[in-house]
Design an enzyme around this catalytic site. Structure first.
Site, PDB file in Angstrom:
ATOM      1  N   ASP A  62      36.134  36.186  31.355  1.00 57.84           N
ATOM      2  CA  ASP A  62      36.357  37.036  30.288  1.00 57.84           C
ATOM      3  C   ASP A  62      37.185  36.777  29.369  1.00 57.84           C
ATOM      4  O   ASP A  62      38.031  35.868  29.430  1.00 57.84           O
ATOM      5  CB  ASP A  62      37.039  38.551  30.913  1.00 57.84           C
ATOM      6  CG  ASP A  62      35.815  39.129  31.788  1.00 57.84           C
ATOM      7  OD1 ASP A  62      35.054  38.623  32.054  1.00 57.84           O
ATOM      8  OD2 ASP A  62      36.196  40.151  31.960  1.00 57.84           O
ATOM      9  N   ASP A  63      37.250  37.490  28.304  1.00 66.72           N
ATOM     10  CA  ASP A  63      38.172  37.426  27.167  1.00 66.72           C
ATOM     11  C   ASP A  63      38.031  36.244  25.957  1.00 66.72           C
ATOM     12  O   ASP A  63      39.061  36.266  25.093  1.00 66.72           O
ATOM     13  CB  ASP A  63      39.696  37.817  27.383  1.00 66.72           C
ATOM     14  CG  ASP A  63      40.014  38.875  28.320  1.00 66.72           C
ATOM     15  OD1 ASP A  63      38.733  39.864  28.295  1.00 66.72           O
ATOM     16  OD2 ASP A  63      40.907  39.077  28.765  1.00 66.72           O
ATOM     17  N   HIS A 113      32.076  42.190  25.787  1.00 75.54           N
ATOM     18  CA  HIS A 113      33.392  42.689  26.492  1.00 75.54           C
ATOM     19  C   HIS A 113      34.009  43.369  25.215  1.00 75.54           C
ATOM     20  O   HIS A 113      35.305  43.401  25.209  1.00 75.54           O
ATOM     21  CB  HIS A 113      34.165  41.479  26.883  1.00 75.54           C
ATOM     22  CG  HIS A 113      35.175  41.842  27.815  1.00 75.54           C
ATOM     23  ND1 HIS A 113      35.136  42.960  28.837  1.00 75.54           N
ATOM     24  CD2 HIS A 113      36.450  41.219  27.833  1.00 75.54           C
ATOM     25  CE1 HIS A 113      36.195  42.919  29.400  1.00 75.54           C
ATOM     26  NE2 HIS A 113      37.119  42.068  28.901  1.00 75.54           N
ATOM     27  N   HIS A 117      39.071  44.590  22.641  1.00 74.85           N
ATOM     28  CA  HIS A 117      39.684  44.830  23.952  1.00 74.85           C
ATOM     29  C   HIS A 117      40.253  46.037  24.163  1.00 74.85           C
ATOM     30  O   HIS A 117      41.539  46.057  24.783  1.00 74.85           O
ATOM     31  CB  HIS A 117      40.610  43.777  24.254  1.00 74.85           C
ATOM     32  CG  HIS A 117      40.250  43.544  25.949  1.00 74.85           C
ATOM     33  ND1 HIS A 117      40.992  43.933  26.812  1.00 74.85           N
ATOM     34  CD2 HIS A 117      39.810  42.549  26.851  1.00 74.85           C
ATOM     35  CE1 HIS A 117      40.917  43.531  28.000  1.00 74.85           C
ATOM     36  NE2 HIS A 117      39.897  42.760  27.982  1.00 74.85           N
ATOM     37  N   TYR A 154      39.369  46.347  31.139  1.00 80.37           N
ATOM     38  CA  TYR A 154      40.270  46.917  32.355  1.00 80.37           C
ATOM     39  C   TYR A 154      39.310  47.576  33.326  1.00 80.37           C
ATOM     40  O   TYR A 154      39.755  48.399  33.962  1.00 80.37           O
ATOM     41  CB  TYR A 154      41.071  47.853  31.407  1.00 80.37           C
ATOM     42  CG  TYR A 154      41.906  47.327  30.380  1.00 80.37           C
ATOM     43  CD1 TYR A 154      42.752  46.419  30.498  1.00 80.37           C
ATOM     44  CD2 TYR A 154      41.733  48.102  28.971  1.00 80.37           C
ATOM     45  CE1 TYR A 154      43.492  46.064  29.214  1.00 80.37           C
ATOM     46  CE2 TYR A 154      42.321  47.748  28.091  1.00 80.37           C
ATOM     47  CZ  TYR A 154      43.169  46.504  27.896  1.00 80.37           C
ATOM     48  OH  TYR A 154      43.961  46.096  26.909  1.00 80.37           O
ATOM     49  N   HIS A 208      39.267  34.575  33.885  1.00 76.41           N
ATOM     50  CA  HIS A 208      39.569  34.671  32.533  1.00 76.41           C
ATOM     51  C   HIS A 208      39.705  33.212  31.899  1.00 76.41           C
ATOM     52  O   HIS A 208      40.530  32.450  32.349  1.00 76.41           O
ATOM     53  CB  HIS A 208      40.738  35.250  32.072  1.00 76.41           C
ATOM     54  CG  HIS A 208      40.841  36.728  32.446  1.00 76.41           C
ATOM     55  ND1 HIS A 208      41.135  37.195  33.589  1.00 76.41           N
ATOM     56  CD2 HIS A 208      40.339  38.012  32.103  1.00 76.41           C
ATOM     57  CE1 HIS A 208      40.952  38.489  33.813  1.00 76.41           C
ATOM     58  NE2 HIS A 208      40.383  39.055  32.828  1.00 76.41           N
TER      59      HIS A 208
END
Ligand SMILES: [Zn+2]
Length: 276
Positions: A62-63, A113, A117, A154, A208
Protein backbone atom coordinates in the site's frame (compact mmCIF):
# COMPACT_ATOMS: atom_id res chain seq x y z
CA UNK A 1 -52.62 -2.32 27.67
CA UNK A 2 -54.89 -1.45 24.77
CA UNK A 3 -54.45 -3.00 21.37
CA UNK A 4 -53.57 0.41 20.02
CA UNK A 5 -50.79 0.88 22.58
CA UNK A 6 -49.45 -2.59 21.85
CA UNK A 7 -49.40 -1.81 18.17
CA UNK A 8 -47.62 1.45 18.83
CA UNK A 9 -45.10 -0.24 21.11
CA UNK A 10 -44.47 -2.92 18.49
CA UNK A 11 -43.84 -0.28 15.87
CA UNK A 12 -41.49 1.62 18.14
CA UNK A 13 -39.53 -1.55 18.92
CA UNK A 14 -39.31 -2.45 15.26
CA UNK A 15 -37.97 0.94 14.26
CA UNK A 16 -35.44 0.90 17.04
CA UNK A 17 -34.32 -2.59 15.96
CA UNK A 18 -33.98 -1.35 12.39
CA UNK A 19 -32.04 1.62 13.66
CA UNK A 20 -29.64 -0.65 15.48
CA UNK A 21 -28.97 -2.63 12.33
CA UNK A 22 -28.02 0.46 10.40
CA UNK A 23 -24.33 0.99 9.82
CA UNK A 24 -22.84 2.80 12.79
CA UNK A 25 -21.34 5.99 11.52
CA UNK A 26 -17.67 6.50 12.20
CA UNK A 27 -18.59 9.67 14.04
CA UNK A 28 -20.18 7.56 16.74
CA UNK A 29 -16.78 6.61 17.96
CA UNK A 30 -14.39 9.31 16.96
CA UNK A 31 -11.37 8.01 15.14
CA UNK A 32 -8.42 9.50 16.91
CA UNK A 33 -4.74 8.75 16.73
CA UNK A 34 -4.30 5.26 18.07
CA UNK A 35 -7.51 3.68 16.85
CA UNK A 36 -9.62 3.05 13.83
CA UNK A 37 -12.94 1.40 13.25
CA UNK A 38 -12.99 -2.29 12.54
CA UNK A 39 -14.35 -2.95 9.08
CA UNK A 40 -16.77 -5.83 8.77
CA UNK A 41 -16.82 -7.92 5.64
CA UNK A 42 -19.64 -7.84 3.16
CA UNK A 43 -19.98 -11.22 1.41
CA UNK A 44 -19.18 -10.95 -2.28
CA UNK A 45 -18.17 -7.29 -2.02
CA UNK A 46 -15.57 -6.98 0.72
CA UNK A 47 -12.82 -9.46 1.58
CA UNK A 48 -10.38 -9.84 4.48
CA UNK A 49 -9.21 -13.19 3.17
CA UNK A 50 -10.51 -15.74 0.70
CA UNK A 51 -11.49 -19.39 0.98
CA UNK A 52 -9.36 -21.31 -1.51
CA UNK A 53 -8.41 -24.94 -2.16
CA UNK A 54 -4.66 -24.70 -2.08
CA UNK A 55 -1.79 -22.75 -0.58
CA UNK A 56 -2.52 -19.51 -2.40
CA UNK A 57 -1.95 -16.10 -0.84
CA UNK A 58 -1.89 -12.48 -2.01
CA UNK A 59 0.86 -10.09 -0.99
CA UNK A 60 -0.40 -6.51 -1.06
CA UNK A 61 1.64 -3.32 -0.87
CA UNK A 62 0.00 0.00 0.00
CA UNK A 63 0.62 3.73 -0.24
CA UNK A 64 3.12 3.77 -3.11
CA UNK A 65 4.53 4.08 -5.54
CA UNK A 66 7.71 5.21 -3.87
CA UNK A 67 10.36 6.55 -6.24
CA UNK A 68 13.12 4.51 -4.63
CA UNK A 69 11.54 1.58 -2.80
CA UNK A 70 8.90 0.40 -5.26
CA UNK A 71 11.43 -0.27 -8.06
CA UNK A 72 13.54 -2.24 -5.54
CA UNK A 73 10.49 -4.28 -4.58
CA UNK A 74 9.65 -4.88 -8.25
CA UNK A 75 13.18 -6.27 -8.75
CA UNK A 76 12.69 -8.63 -5.80
CA UNK A 77 9.27 -9.76 -7.00
CA UNK A 78 10.67 -10.43 -10.46
CA UNK A 79 13.57 -12.44 -9.03
CA UNK A 80 11.07 -14.58 -7.07
CA UNK A 81 8.51 -14.78 -9.90
CA UNK A 82 5.93 -13.41 -7.52
CA UNK A 83 2.86 -11.45 -8.61
CA UNK A 84 1.67 -8.92 -6.04
CA UNK A 85 -1.06 -6.32 -5.73
CA UNK A 86 -0.30 -2.64 -5.26
CA UNK A 87 -2.89 -0.39 -3.63
CA UNK A 88 -1.60 2.92 -4.88
CA UNK A 89 -2.21 6.51 -3.83
CA UNK A 90 -3.44 8.61 -6.76
CA UNK A 91 -1.15 11.53 -5.95
CA UNK A 92 1.85 9.21 -6.08
CA UNK A 93 0.68 7.64 -9.32
CA UNK A 94 0.48 11.10 -10.89
CA UNK A 95 4.03 11.74 -9.73
CA UNK A 96 5.50 8.40 -10.85
CA UNK A 97 3.26 6.91 -13.53
CA UNK A 98 6.27 5.10 -15.03
CA UNK A 99 6.70 2.98 -11.90
CA UNK A 100 3.04 2.00 -11.90
CA UNK A 101 3.27 1.24 -15.62
CA UNK A 102 6.25 -1.02 -14.98
CA UNK A 103 4.45 -2.86 -12.17
CA UNK A 104 1.43 -3.46 -14.42
CA UNK A 105 3.65 -4.57 -17.32
CA UNK A 106 5.35 -7.10 -15.06
CA UNK A 107 2.02 -8.71 -14.19
CA UNK A 108 1.21 -7.09 -10.87
CA UNK A 109 -2.27 -5.86 -10.08
CA UNK A 110 -2.77 -2.13 -9.56
CA UNK A 111 -5.64 -1.12 -7.30
CA UNK A 112 -7.19 2.04 -5.92
CA UNK A 113 -6.20 3.28 -2.44
CA UNK A 114 -7.70 6.80 -2.83
CA UNK A 115 -6.11 10.00 -4.07
CA UNK A 116 -4.65 11.43 -0.84
CA UNK A 117 -5.25 8.77 1.84
CA UNK A 118 -8.12 10.36 3.79
CA UNK A 119 -10.55 8.61 6.13
CA UNK A 120 -13.32 7.71 3.66
CA UNK A 121 -15.63 6.57 6.44
CA UNK A 122 -15.97 10.18 7.59
CA UNK A 123 -16.39 11.87 4.22
CA UNK A 124 -19.31 12.89 2.03
CA UNK A 125 -20.18 10.62 -0.88
CA UNK A 126 -19.07 13.30 -3.32
CA UNK A 127 -15.65 13.64 -1.72
CA UNK A 128 -15.22 9.86 -1.67
CA UNK A 129 -16.30 9.71 -5.30
CA UNK A 130 -13.69 12.32 -6.28
CA UNK A 131 -10.94 10.49 -4.38
CA UNK A 132 -11.71 7.25 -6.16
CA UNK A 133 -12.48 8.68 -9.60
CA UNK A 134 -9.26 10.74 -9.81
CA UNK A 135 -7.20 7.73 -8.75
CA UNK A 136 -9.05 5.45 -11.15
CA UNK A 137 -8.22 7.90 -13.95
CA UNK A 138 -4.55 8.19 -12.90
CA UNK A 139 -4.21 4.40 -12.93
CA UNK A 140 -5.91 4.22 -16.33
CA UNK A 141 -3.53 6.88 -17.66
CA UNK A 142 -0.47 5.07 -16.31
CA UNK A 143 -1.37 1.49 -17.20
CA UNK A 144 -4.09 1.68 -19.85
CA UNK A 145 -6.38 -0.29 -17.57
CA UNK A 146 -8.88 0.65 -14.90
CA UNK A 147 -8.54 -1.02 -11.50
CA UNK A 148 -11.21 -3.42 -10.20
CA UNK A 149 -10.29 -3.34 -6.51
CA UNK A 150 -10.07 -0.68 -3.85
CA UNK A 151 -8.80 -0.61 -0.28
CA UNK A 152 -9.98 2.15 2.03
CA UNK A 153 -7.17 3.95 3.88
CA UNK A 154 -7.03 2.78 7.53
CA UNK A 155 -9.62 0.12 6.58
CA UNK A 156 -12.19 2.83 7.30
CA UNK A 157 -15.37 2.53 5.27
CA UNK A 158 -19.06 2.20 6.11
CA UNK A 159 -21.26 -0.64 4.89
CA UNK A 160 -23.29 1.85 2.90
CA UNK A 161 -20.14 3.16 1.21
CA UNK A 162 -19.01 -0.35 0.38
CA UNK A 163 -22.29 -0.95 -1.44
CA UNK A 164 -22.44 2.21 -3.48
CA UNK A 165 -18.75 2.09 -4.34
CA UNK A 166 -19.21 -1.50 -5.47
CA UNK A 167 -22.27 -0.54 -7.52
CA UNK A 168 -20.81 2.60 -9.03
CA UNK A 169 -17.18 1.62 -9.65
CA UNK A 170 -17.57 -2.16 -9.78
CA UNK A 171 -14.83 -2.45 -7.18
CA UNK A 172 -14.43 -5.25 -4.71
CA UNK A 173 -13.39 -3.79 -1.35
CA UNK A 174 -10.18 -5.45 -0.18
CA UNK A 175 -9.13 -5.49 3.46
CA UNK A 176 -6.58 -7.93 4.94
CA UNK A 177 -6.13 -10.68 7.50
CA UNK A 178 -2.35 -10.44 8.01
CA UNK A 179 -0.97 -7.17 9.33
CA UNK A 180 2.70 -6.97 10.35
CA UNK A 181 2.27 -3.34 11.47
CA UNK A 182 5.25 -2.54 9.28
CA UNK A 183 4.27 1.16 9.26
CA UNK A 184 5.49 1.30 12.86
CA UNK A 185 8.88 0.32 11.47
CA UNK A 186 9.55 -2.51 13.94
CA UNK A 187 12.51 -3.77 11.91
CA UNK A 188 12.69 -6.33 9.10
CA UNK A 189 12.97 -9.36 11.40
CA UNK A 190 9.72 -8.50 13.18
CA UNK A 191 7.89 -7.78 9.93
CA UNK A 192 8.99 -11.16 8.57
CA UNK A 193 8.14 -13.05 11.78
CA UNK A 194 4.64 -11.56 11.96
CA UNK A 195 3.86 -12.36 8.33
CA UNK A 196 5.16 -15.92 8.67
CA UNK A 197 3.19 -16.51 11.86
CA UNK A 198 -0.17 -15.26 10.56
CA UNK A 199 -0.27 -16.24 6.90
CA UNK A 200 -2.70 -19.04 5.96
CA UNK A 201 -4.01 -20.32 2.64
CA UNK A 202 -6.26 -17.58 1.26
CA UNK A 203 -4.56 -14.83 3.26
CA UNK A 204 -4.36 -11.25 2.09
CA UNK A 205 -1.11 -9.88 3.53
CA UNK A 206 -0.89 -6.14 4.14
CA UNK A 207 2.34 -4.18 4.01
CA UNK A 208 3.68 -0.92 2.64
CA UNK A 209 6.24 -0.29 -0.08
CA UNK A 210 7.13 3.09 1.42
CA UNK A 211 9.13 1.78 4.40
CA UNK A 212 12.74 0.63 3.89
CA UNK A 213 12.42 -2.06 6.59
CA UNK A 214 9.49 -3.63 4.77
CA UNK A 215 11.46 -3.95 1.56
CA UNK A 216 14.44 -5.29 3.53
CA UNK A 217 12.20 -7.92 5.10
CA UNK A 218 10.85 -9.19 1.81
CA UNK A 219 13.64 -11.38 0.37
CA UNK A 220 13.72 -13.69 3.41
CA UNK A 221 9.93 -13.41 3.88
CA UNK A 222 9.41 -14.60 0.30
CA UNK A 223 11.99 -17.38 0.77
CA UNK A 224 10.33 -18.66 3.91
CA UNK A 225 6.78 -18.42 2.59
CA UNK A 226 7.93 -20.35 -0.48
CA UNK A 227 9.61 -22.92 1.77
CA UNK A 228 6.28 -23.39 3.55
CA UNK A 229 4.71 -24.14 0.18
CA UNK A 230 2.76 -20.92 -0.33
CA UNK A 231 2.05 -19.74 -3.86
CA UNK A 232 1.61 -16.08 -4.68
CA UNK A 233 -1.23 -14.68 -6.76
CA UNK A 234 -2.84 -11.28 -7.18
CA UNK A 235 -5.92 -10.44 -5.13
CA UNK A 236 -8.19 -10.71 -8.18
CA UNK A 237 -6.77 -14.15 -8.93
CA UNK A 238 -7.37 -15.19 -5.34
CA UNK A 239 -11.00 -14.05 -5.52
CA UNK A 240 -11.48 -15.87 -8.82
CA UNK A 241 -10.25 -19.07 -7.18
CA UNK A 242 -12.84 -18.68 -4.46
CA UNK A 243 -15.57 -18.07 -7.03
CA UNK A 244 -14.53 -21.14 -9.02
CA UNK A 245 -14.47 -23.13 -5.82
CA UNK A 246 -17.98 -22.12 -4.75
CA UNK A 247 -19.45 -22.70 -8.22
CA UNK A 248 -18.05 -26.26 -8.23
CA UNK A 249 -19.02 -27.65 -4.87
CA UNK A 250 -16.82 -30.71 -4.61
CA UNK A 251 -17.58 -33.70 -2.40
CA UNK A 252 -13.96 -34.29 -1.42
CA UNK A 253 -12.91 -33.08 2.01
CA UNK A 254 -10.92 -29.91 2.07
CA UNK A 255 -9.32 -30.27 5.46
CA UNK A 256 -6.14 -28.78 4.14
CA UNK A 257 -7.89 -25.44 3.90
CA UNK A 258 -7.67 -23.47 7.06
CA UNK A 259 -10.78 -21.75 8.37
CA UNK A 260 -9.92 -18.43 6.91
CA UNK A 261 -12.92 -17.68 4.79
CA UNK A 262 -15.05 -14.89 3.53
CA UNK A 263 -17.00 -13.98 6.60
CA UNK A 264 -14.03 -14.36 8.90
CA UNK A 265 -13.48 -11.71 11.55
CA UNK A 266 -12.51 -8.20 10.65
CA UNK A 267 -8.92 -7.16 10.73
CA UNK A 268 -7.62 -6.08 14.05
CA UNK A 269 -8.35 -2.40 14.37
CA UNK A 270 -5.20 -0.50 13.74
CA UNK A 271 -4.27 3.01 14.74
CA UNK A 272 -5.54 5.83 12.60
CA UNK A 273 -1.99 6.98 12.18
CA UNK A 274 -1.43 3.75 10.29
CA UNK A 275 -0.87 4.36 6.63
CA UNK A 276 -2.82 1.22 5.72
ZN1 LIG B 1 -2.71 3.18 3.15
Amino acid sequence: MSAYRLLFLGFAMLSSALGLRAEPTPGKRAVTAGEVRATPEEPGIAFNSVHVDGPYIAMTFDDGPSATLTPKLLDLLAAHHIKATFFVIGENVAEHPEIVARAAREGHEIANHSWSHPNLGKMSDDSVRRQLRQTDDAIKNATGKRPTLMRPPYGSITTREKRWIHDEFGYDIILWDVDPYDWKRPGPAVVRARILKETRPGSIVLSHDIHPGTIEAMPSTFDELEAKGFKFVTVSELIKMAAARSSHPSPQPSDNVLPNAVGSPSPTPSPASSPN
